[in-house]
Design an enzyme around this catalytic site. Structure first.
Site, mmCIF file in Angstrom:
data_model
loop_
_atom_site.group_PDB
_atom_site.id
_atom_site.type_symbol
_atom_site.label_atom_id
_atom_site.label_comp_id
_atom_site.label_asym_id
_atom_site.label_seq_id
_atom_site.Cartn_x
_atom_site.Cartn_y
_atom_site.Cartn_z
ATOM 1 N N LYS B 49 0.843 -1.203 0.000
ATOM 2 C CA LYS B 49 0.000 0.000 0.000
ATOM 3 C C LYS B 49 0.879 1.254 0.000
ATOM 4 O O LYS B 49 1.881 1.311 0.709
ATOM 5 C CB LYS B 49 -0.875 -0.028 1.257
ATOM 6 C CG LYS B 49 -1.696 1.229 1.500
ATOM 7 C CD LYS B 49 -2.796 1.400 0.475
ATOM 8 C CE LYS B 49 -3.462 2.776 0.603
ATOM 9 N NZ LYS B 49 -4.351 3.066 -0.548
ATOM 10 N N GLY B 50 0.518 2.245 -0.797
ATOM 11 C CA GLY B 50 1.296 3.474 -0.938
ATOM 12 C C GLY B 50 1.658 4.103 0.403
ATOM 13 O O GLY B 50 0.789 4.323 1.241
ATOM 14 N N ASN B 73 -12.119 4.125 -6.983
ATOM 15 C CA ASN B 73 -11.734 4.273 -5.585
ATOM 16 C C ASN B 73 -11.139 5.653 -5.373
ATOM 17 O O ASN B 73 -10.534 6.233 -6.272
ATOM 18 C CB ASN B 73 -10.740 3.183 -5.171
ATOM 19 C CG ASN B 73 -9.307 3.594 -5.406
ATOM 20 O OD1 ASN B 73 -8.730 4.359 -4.624
ATOM 21 N ND2 ASN B 73 -8.731 3.143 -6.502
ATOM 22 N N ASN B 103 5.977 0.991 -2.253
ATOM 23 C CA ASN B 103 5.370 2.038 -3.076
ATOM 24 C C ASN B 103 5.291 3.309 -2.231
ATOM 25 O O ASN B 103 4.802 3.278 -1.107
ATOM 26 C CB ASN B 103 3.972 1.569 -3.512
ATOM 27 C CG ASN B 103 3.259 2.579 -4.386
ATOM 28 O OD1 ASN B 103 2.856 3.643 -3.927
ATOM 29 N ND2 ASN B 103 3.094 2.253 -5.659
ATOM 30 N N CYS B 133 -1.198 8.825 -8.162
ATOM 31 C CA CYS B 133 -2.455 8.700 -7.411
ATOM 32 C C CYS B 133 -3.344 9.903 -7.731
ATOM 33 O O CYS B 133 -2.934 11.039 -7.529
ATOM 34 C CB CYS B 133 -2.195 8.630 -5.916
ATOM 35 S SG CYS B 133 -3.727 8.673 -4.956
ATOM 36 N N GLY B 220 -9.793 -2.218 -12.860
ATOM 37 C CA GLY B 220 -10.544 -3.433 -13.178
ATOM 38 C C GLY B 220 -10.546 -3.711 -14.665
ATOM 39 O O GLY B 220 -10.009 -2.933 -15.465
ATOM 40 N N GLY B 246 -3.412 -3.385 -15.314
ATOM 41 C CA GLY B 246 -4.681 -2.765 -15.675
ATOM 42 C C GLY B 246 -5.697 -3.848 -16.008
ATOM 43 O O GLY B 246 -5.741 -4.329 -17.132
#
Lengths: 262, 307
Positions: B49-50, B73, B103, B133, B220, B246
């Protein structure tokens, strides 16, 4: 013992003429038990649409048979897919997820307040209630057709109060009013609530004013269900009274009303 | 060709992967969350997670909404901060035979550089710069959407670390090759793409956006053709390796990215639908290689036959 990952549909039937279904599923393998308050996250597609699983409260779990039950209302593509599953079909299910209702050993008298499809985790709690604990149960429904007599608990230690929004059965009006009218002189060890947020907020505030422990079971848009995506955030009070975010899937779905901002 | 002769391992500029399938940042927490459902050893790598320099609480809810074969999101980089990651999360991840990619995201070029300096001394295998982001007010995509912004951050970070440096690109630009070339020139070892595409969903009854952040990042299967195209364009434009992602849900999807020019792939949103997907994807890649008599996956990288 492992987490749940797949099961076989044993039964999936519509409740009378409602759009509410009850499904019974036998899990494969030697699985963890589930406790009242927990939920499952169910895959509702064989392809990519709908993409995300649907989180649904567990109504019952039978550890001897490895069978769990859920009740769901058909609202969109995901629940429609579920409603079409037939006996013998496979179900891709993650569970049991989340925390559970806290029921302390010394509790003698509790109240339960549920609205609409929020009553199901509360039924799991009521069915596992020790005989010595008395419960006043307040359930609100939209109309008399939606009162799910089929699954309402009938036990000597449970007193049931029912309201309908359209006044077609029982008390006509808000379940929160019925709750307040019948509990002003009562002292509960704890109150448990699940349903629409405004309803839970009224119940939680009434409890906190009387210094009664109150547990709320929350719902939020969810992706993973296991605490990774951080999507299902809810506002919580942190230790130094600042606002932070907890997650319904992992920190909840059950929260102490004092620790969460409704 | 049989399974025993197949080589899925790859060394990308010093980032050693036993297989080319990596968990994408932001969808896999710190690995721990999935450990009860999947063997983390199955992954070639995990991008966590970033991370930011200090803890962040993230955006108000609702943070996610489903879309056709995808989701939006707007988490807002909720994370415990880089120090807490090193202290509390990294030791657990290191118990598994998988590459760990940190990340990172920052408000300023200086913050990125500071984090790179801290992580250079940590037991991680690579640093991935999140310059893409779309859900935070400062930093990230603000840098990543111009070649100048990218160049500055990557150059400042490069001075601080000798770890393999991955730069994650945003697709929210007119020409994806411009930021890609800027990152290469500033010293990036590897490029990863795509991050999410900026999107919006409106509730017609309340007339409000569904996300409290108004907009969010689309991911997705819905984004896959866009991602494959961008990976292809970038792979043509740069000489450093590319990691493609992707909407990957299967070995077939992964092979598409590899043919387009990716040396490895990342799987993100599909983990939510199928937490055990990594094993299936790896098996399907192997089955493809057996079918076409390919012993080493590297033989397939960029082998799309363009008309």
């Amino acid at each position: 013992m492992t987490k749940w990952n797949s099961g076989i549909v044993l039964e999936n039937k519509r409740i009378r003429s409602t759009d509410i279904y009850i499904m019974k599923v036998r899990l494969k393998g030697d699985v963890d038990p589930s406790y009242p308050g927990q939920f499952v996250n169910i895959r509702c597609s064989k392809g990519t649409d709908p993409l995300l699983r649907r989180p649904i409260s567990i109504l019952r779990f039978d550890p001897a048979e490895n069978i769990f039950e859920i009740v769901y209302e058909v609202r969109g593509k995901g629940t429609q897919y579920l409603s079409l599953l037939k006996q013998g079909e496979d179900l891709d299910v993650l569970g049991p997820l989340g925390n559970r209702f806290c029921l302390k050993e010394e509790y003698e008298r509790i109240a339960v307040v549920g609205g609409g499809i929020g009553i199901f985790p509360l039924i799991h709690l009521l069915e596992s209630l020790p005989e010595k604990v008395f419960a006043d149960v307040f359930f609100g429904f939209r109309d008399s057709d939606r009162i799910l007599w089929e699954i309402l608990p009938k036990k000597d230690n449970i007193k049931l109060y029912i309201s309908t929004d359209d006044k077609s059965f029982g008390y006509g009006g808000f379940i929160t009013d019925l709750f307040k009218e019948n509990t002003s002189d009562k002292k509960y060890d704890a109150v448990y609530t699940c349903g629409p947020k405004p309803m839970m907020k009224i119940v939680a505030e009434a409890c906190m004013a009387k210094d009664i422990e109150c547990f709320v079971s929350l719902e939020e848009r969810m992706a993973c269900g296991i605490g990774a995506c951080l999507g299902c955030a809810c506002r919580v009070q942190t230790e130094n009274d600042k606002i932070g975010y907890g997650h319904v899937c992992k920190d909840g779905p059950v929260f102490n009303a004092r620790k969460v901002v409704l | 060709m049989n399974e025993k002769n197949i080589n899925l391992s790859i060394d990308i500029q010093g980032l050693k992967l036993k297989n080319p399938v990596i968990a994408a940042s932001g969808t896999y927490g710190f690995g721990r969350e999935y450990a009860e459902y999947v063997d983390l050893n199955d992954w070639g790598g995990i991008s966590v997670k970033g991370l930011t320099l200090e803890e962040r609480i993230g955006n108000p809810p609702p943070r996610t909404v489903e879309t056709p074969s995808g989701m939006l999101n707007a988490i807002g980089l909720q994370n415990p901060g880089v120090h807490a990651f090193i202290q509390n999360e990294l030791p657990f991840l290191r118990r598994f035979d998988t590459a760990v990619i940190a990340n990172v995201a920052g408000n300023t070029a200086e913050e990125y550089a500071t984090m790179a300096r801290i992580l250079d001394k940590a037991d991680i295998d690579a640093i991935e710069l999140n310059l893409s982001c779309p859900n935070v007010k400062k930093g990230c995509m603000a840098f990543g959407s111009t070649p100048e912004g990218i160049f500055q951050v990557v150059k400042d970070v490069r001075r601080e670390t000798r770890k393999p440096l991955i730069v994650k690109l945003t697709p929210n630009v007119t020409d994806i090759t411009e930021p890609a070339i800027a990152a290469q020139e500033a010293g990036a070892d590897i490029l990863s793409l795509i991050n999410t595409l900026l999107g919006m969903v409106i509730d017609i009854h309340t007339r409000k956006p569904v996300l409290a952040n108004n907009t969010g990042g689309l991911s997705g299967p819905a984004v896959r053709p866009v991602a494959v195209r961008m990976v292809y364009q970038v792979a043509q434009a740069v000489s450093i390796p590319v990691i493609g992602m992707g909407g990957i849900t299967s070995g077939k999807d992964a092979i598409e990215f590899i043919l387009a020019g990716a040396s490895a792939v990342m799987v993100g949103t599909w983990n939510f639908a199928d937490p055990a997907c990594v094993k299936k994807i790896t098996e399907e890649i192997k089955a493809y290689m057996i079918r076409y008599d390919i012993s080493d996956l590297k033989e397939l990288v960029g082998k799309v036959e363009i008309y």
